[in-house]
Design a protein around this motif. Structure first.
Motif, PDB file in Angstrom:
ATOM      1  N   SER A 213       0.826  -1.211   0.000  1.00 57.03           N
ATOM      2  CA  SER A 213       0.000   0.000   0.000  1.00 57.03           C
ATOM      3  C   SER A 213       0.862   1.263   0.000  1.00 57.03           C
ATOM      4  CB  SER A 213      -0.929   0.003   1.217  1.00 57.03           C
ATOM      5  OG  SER A 213      -1.799  -1.105   1.202  1.00 57.03           O
ATOM      6  N   VAL A 214       1.960   1.226   0.722  1.00 57.56           N
ATOM      7  CA  VAL A 214       2.880   2.373   0.743  1.00 57.56           C
ATOM      8  C   VAL A 214       3.488   2.570  -0.642  1.00 57.56           C
ATOM      9  CG1 VAL A 214       5.068   3.238   1.668  1.00 57.56           C
ATOM     10  CG2 VAL A 214       3.397   2.185   3.204  1.00 57.56           C
ATOM     11  N   ALA A 215       3.918   1.493  -1.264  1.00 55.59           N
ATOM     12  CA  ALA A 215       4.483   1.573  -2.613  1.00 55.59           C
ATOM     13  C   ALA A 215       3.444   2.098  -3.597  1.00 55.59           C
ATOM     14  CB  ALA A 215       4.983   0.198  -3.064  1.00 55.59           C
ATOM     15  N   LEU A 216       2.207   1.684  -3.434  1.00 54.07           N
ATOM     16  CA  LEU A 216       1.119   2.151  -4.285  1.00 54.07           C
ATOM     17  C   LEU A 216       0.882   3.641  -4.107  1.00 54.07           C
ATOM     18  CD1 LEU A 216      -1.254   1.574  -6.205  1.00 54.07           C
ATOM     19  CD2 LEU A 216      -2.597   0.858  -4.218  1.00 54.07           C
ATOM     20  N   ALA A 217       0.898   4.097  -2.869  1.00 53.67           N
ATOM     21  CA  ALA A 217       0.681   5.524  -2.588  1.00 53.67           C
ATOM     22  C   ALA A 217       1.784   6.381  -3.201  1.00 53.67           C
ATOM     23  CB  ALA A 217       0.598   5.747  -1.081  1.00 53.67           C
ATOM     24  N   ARG A 218       3.015   5.865  -3.241  1.00 51.03           N
ATOM     25  CA  ARG A 218       4.136   6.634  -3.785  1.00 51.03           C
ATOM     26  C   ARG A 218       3.974   6.924  -5.276  1.00 51.03           C
ATOM     27  NH1 ARG A 218       7.816   3.344  -0.956  1.00 51.03           N
ATOM     28  NH2 ARG A 218       8.370   2.349  -2.922  1.00 51.03           N
ATOM     29  N   ILE A 219       3.194   6.085  -5.971  1.00 53.49           N
ATOM     30  CA  ILE A 219       2.955   6.338  -7.397  1.00 53.49           C
ATOM     31  C   ILE A 219       2.252   7.677  -7.584  1.00 53.49           C
ATOM     32  CG2 ILE A 219       1.685   5.512  -9.434  1.00 53.49           C
ATOM     33  CD1 ILE A 219       2.247   2.665  -8.499  1.00 53.49           C
ATOM     34  N   GLY A 220       1.426   8.050  -6.614  1.00 54.04           N
ATOM     35  CA  GLY A 220       0.822   9.384  -6.616  1.00 54.04           C
ATOM     36  C   GLY A 220      -0.314   9.561  -7.602  1.00 54.04           C
ATOM     37  N   ASN A 221      -0.976   8.464  -7.977  1.00 58.57           N
ATOM     38  CA  ASN A 221      -2.081   8.539  -8.931  1.00 58.57           C
ATOM     39  C   ASN A 221      -3.324   7.946  -8.264  1.00 58.57           C
ATOM     40  OD1 ASN A 221      -3.940   7.750 -11.063  1.00 58.57           O
ATOM     41  ND2 ASN A 221      -2.281   8.116 -12.520  1.00 58.57           N
ATOM     42  N   THR A 222      -4.325   8.788  -8.002  1.00 54.66           N
ATOM     43  CA  THR A 222      -5.499   8.325  -7.260  1.00 54.66           C
ATOM     44  C   THR A 222      -6.307   7.289  -8.046  1.00 54.66           C
ATOM     45  OG1 THR A 222      -6.755  10.230  -8.086  1.00 54.66           O
ATOM     46  CG2 THR A 222      -5.718  10.454  -5.930  1.00 54.66           C
ATOM     47  N   THR A 223      -6.279   7.379  -9.357  1.00 52.07           N
ATOM     48  CA  THR A 223      -6.991   6.383 -10.169  1.00 52.07           C
ATOM     49  C   THR A 223      -6.364   5.007  -9.993  1.00 52.07           C
ATOM     50  OG1 THR A 223      -7.584   8.049 -11.821  1.00 52.07           O
ATOM     51  CG2 THR A 223      -7.709   5.748 -12.500  1.00 52.07           C
ATOM     52  N   ILE A 224      -5.046   4.971  -9.998  1.00 45.93           N
ATOM     53  CA  ILE A 224      -4.335   3.698  -9.811  1.00 45.93           C
ATOM     54  C   ILE A 224      -4.599   3.144  -8.415  1.00 45.93           C
ATOM     55  CG2 ILE A 224      -2.074   2.574  -9.795  1.00 45.93           C
ATOM     56  CD1 ILE A 224      -3.069   3.517 -12.559  1.00 45.93           C
ATOM     57  N   VAL A 225      -4.613   4.012  -7.426  1.00 53.49           N
ATOM     58  CA  VAL A 225      -4.919   3.572  -6.056  1.00 53.49           C
ATOM     59  C   VAL A 225      -6.311   2.942  -6.012  1.00 53.49           C
ATOM     60  CG1 VAL A 225      -5.377   4.348  -3.702  1.00 53.49           C
ATOM     61  CG2 VAL A 225      -3.400   5.245  -4.945  1.00 53.49           C
ATOM     62  N   SER A 226      -7.275   3.572  -6.655  1.00 53.25           N
ATOM     63  CA  SER A 226      -8.639   3.054  -6.677  1.00 53.25           C
ATOM     64  C   SER A 226      -8.714   1.699  -7.371  1.00 53.25           C
ATOM     65  CB  SER A 226      -9.560   4.055  -7.387  1.00 53.25           C
ATOM     66  OG  SER A 226     -10.873   3.562  -7.475  1.00 53.25           O
ATOM     67  N   VAL A 227      -7.993   1.555  -8.481  1.00 47.00           N
ATOM     68  CA  VAL A 227      -8.022   0.298  -9.241  1.00 47.00           C
ATOM     69  C   VAL A 227      -7.447  -0.853  -8.424  1.00 47.00           C
ATOM     70  CG1 VAL A 227      -6.992  -0.909 -11.220  1.00 47.00           C
ATOM     71  CG2 VAL A 227      -7.994   1.360 -11.532  1.00 47.00           C
ATOM     72  N   LEU A 228      -6.325  -0.631  -7.777  1.00 50.61           N
ATOM     73  CA  LEU A 228      -5.658  -1.729  -7.074  1.00 50.61           C
ATOM     74  C   LEU A 228      -6.255  -2.018  -5.698  1.00 50.61           C
ATOM     75  CD1 LEU A 228      -1.914  -1.393  -8.102  1.00 50.61           C
ATOM     76  CD2 LEU A 228      -3.616  -3.028  -8.874  1.00 50.61           C
ATOM     77  N   THR A 229      -6.878  -1.019  -5.063  1.00 52.02           N
ATOM     78  CA  THR A 229      -7.542  -1.319  -3.786  1.00 52.02           C
ATOM     79  C   THR A 229      -8.781  -2.182  -4.013  1.00 52.02           C
ATOM     80  OG1 THR A 229      -8.650   0.842  -3.910  1.00 52.02           O
ATOM     81  CG2 THR A 229      -6.697   0.683  -2.504  1.00 52.02           C
ATOM     82  N   GLN A 230      -9.323  -2.149  -5.235  1.00 45.79           N
ATOM     83  CA  GLN A 230     -10.434  -3.045  -5.567  1.00 45.79           C
ATOM     84  C   GLN A 230     -10.007  -4.505  -5.425  1.00 45.79           C
ATOM     85  OE1 GLN A 230     -13.725  -2.243  -6.456  1.00 45.79           O
ATOM     86  NE2 GLN A 230     -13.970  -4.465  -6.184  1.00 45.79           N
ATOM     87  N   VAL A 231      -8.732  -4.772  -5.704  1.00 43.27           N
ATOM     88  CA  VAL A 231      -8.208  -6.136  -5.571  1.00 43.27           C
ATOM     89  C   VAL A 231      -8.338  -6.618  -4.130  1.00 43.27           C
ATOM     90  CG1 VAL A 231      -6.148  -7.579  -5.768  1.00 43.27           C
ATOM     91  CG2 VAL A 231      -6.609  -5.820  -7.486  1.00 43.27           C
ATOM     92  N   LEU A 232      -8.018  -5.758  -3.185  1.00 40.46           N
ATOM     93  CA  LEU A 232      -8.071  -6.147  -1.776  1.00 40.46           C
ATOM     94  C   LEU A 232      -9.498  -6.468  -1.357  1.00 40.46           C
ATOM     95  CD1 LEU A 232      -5.579  -3.532  -0.259  1.00 40.46           C
ATOM     96  CD2 LEU A 232      -5.117  -5.817  -1.153  1.00 40.46           C
TER      97      LEU A 232
END
Length: 412
Positions: A213-232
């Motif tokens: 999740s920390v690595a995901l947040a570092r990407i800095g793209n809220t759309t990407i965060v939304s897409v990958l949190t759907q996986v969880l």
């Protein structure tokens, strides 16, 4: 490729019997219905063509067999490495591995742990003995989408990070699955929960997810965060689906496929979608990437369920017939139940009576369950090929097509 634990094979040991179709004759599979009818073999002029030869033909004749005519309209821009048609049919693992040098070392750097024991637990499965299938698919999809967008095969650092995150989420889910299943072995060695106990294993899985999740947040793209949190979310919902069962046959299959998507395919689908978003602004491409990951992911799990009946413990790295022992009715069991209705009662009681597991296993082996499940996996791979073939030709796109063959013919 041997280091990734794959054995390359051109032939499928459980290929459908004579008269059953190869990959090219597969019919489209309706979403959410018709699972039993969809798995009945159809006839076709391509029925005797081996899968490997058919994939070659699909690559060399992309417009001949109703593979999409979706046209790319973005102006091509020369980049670091241009696509060459002569590069087709490079080993997909070799092609993807160049972007995954030090994959597991980079993951370990994300696991910034000061406690020695927690560090050992978190790094336990990042030993290079896994298939690394998901990171390979993700980096190939990233380059394929980049080529499609502007003919640039360079991969962004953020796209590679998605590959690392996908492997971290997958590994955390394995740790948690082994706790739920009370598993004692994984990848040919003791599980984390077997060595350190359930409570510490839960924390280790949680820590890996937090690092992802920390690595995901570092990407800095809220759309990407939304897409990958759907996986969880899907992983949790899938686990709950696995705990339940349905009485009606068609409902069972729909339940089984939905569970399979959420527990296995969602990660691949959304990871592919994430790298496509980072590499290309076109939502049509995002959907192509998502659908490819979804269909390959479902096929991958269907073959996994087949291998639970056809491979030995040494090949799998975990006990054979483990799904039955956990009370799970997978594809081979559901198909076998059509031929042996007496299995219905065993399915409903989750194979809990003495002798249920062995009896069910024998019914499956005597039935067409393995063949029909394999055929269903072929259908999903066909859909994946149809989707990815909509992209501009490139070695990476062709490697993703070839990967469907590896999914269908793997033996572990």
């Amino acid at each position: 490729m041997a280091s990734l634990g794959w054995r390359w094979r051109r032939c499928c040991s459980w290929r459908a019997a004579s008269g059953s179709p190869g990959l090219g004759a597969l019919r489209s599979l309706p979403e959410g219905q018709g699972w039993l009818a969809a798995a009945r073999p159809a006839t076709g002029s391509w029925g005797q063509m081996p899968n490997f030869s058919l994939v070659r033909c699909l690559l060399s004749c992309p417009n001949r067999h109703s593979i999409s005519r979706f046209h790319h309209t973005t102006k091509a821009v020369d980049c670091y490495s241009k696509t060459q048609s002569g590069e087709k049919y490079t080993d997909p693992f070799k092609l993807g591995r160049r972007d995954l040098t030090d994959l597991y070392e980079d993951i370990k750097k994300e696991l910034l742990v000061s406690t020695t024991e927690l560090k050992e637990m978190c790094e336990y499965y990042f030993d290079g003995r896994g298939k690394a299938f998901r990171p390979i698919v993700v980096v190939l999809m990233a380059r394929a989408c980049n080529v499609h967008h502007n003919n640039c095969r360079d991969m962004q650092a953020s796209q590679r990070t998605i590959a690392l995150i996908a492997e971290m989420i997958h590994t955390a889910s394995l740790v948690h699955d082994d706790i739920i299943d009370d598993a004692s072995s994984r990848r040919g060695k003791d599980t984390v929960n077997q060595i350190w106990g359930e409570k510490k294993a839960v924390l280790a899985g949680d820590f890996i997810l937090s690092a992802a999740s920390v690595a995901l947040a570092r990407i800095g793209n809220t759309t990407i965060v939304s897409v990958l949190t759907q996986v969880l979310e899907d992983l949790v919902r899938g686990e709950f689906l696995q705990l339940g069962s349905k009485e009606n046959e068609n409902e069972r299959f729909a339940h089984y496929i939905e569970k399979t998507f959420k527990k296995t395919a969602s990660l691949l689908a959304n990871s592919c979608k994430a790298v496509s978003i980072l590499g290309c602004p076109d939502p049509v491409v995002h959907e192509i990437a998502y659908q490819y990951g979804k269909n390959v992911g479902i096929a991958f799990q269907l073959i996994d369920d087949v291998l639970d009946f056809t491979s030995c413990t040494d090949q799998l790295g975990k006990p054979a017939a483990s799904d039955l022992k956990l009370g799970l009715a997978t594809g081979p069991v559901l198909f076998a139940c059509q031929q042996f209705p007496e299995m219905d009662a065993m399915i409903m009681r989750r194979f809990s009576l003495p002798g249920d597991v062995e009896r069910a296993r024998q019914y499956v082996l005597q039935s067409d369950g393995v063949r029909q499940t394999t055929y269903l996996a072929q259908q999903y791979c066909h859909k994946a090929i149809r989707e990815i073939s909509k992209l501009r030709p490139s070695p990476e796109r062709d490697a993703l097509i070839q990967l469907t063959e590896i999914v269908l013919t793997r033996d572990k």
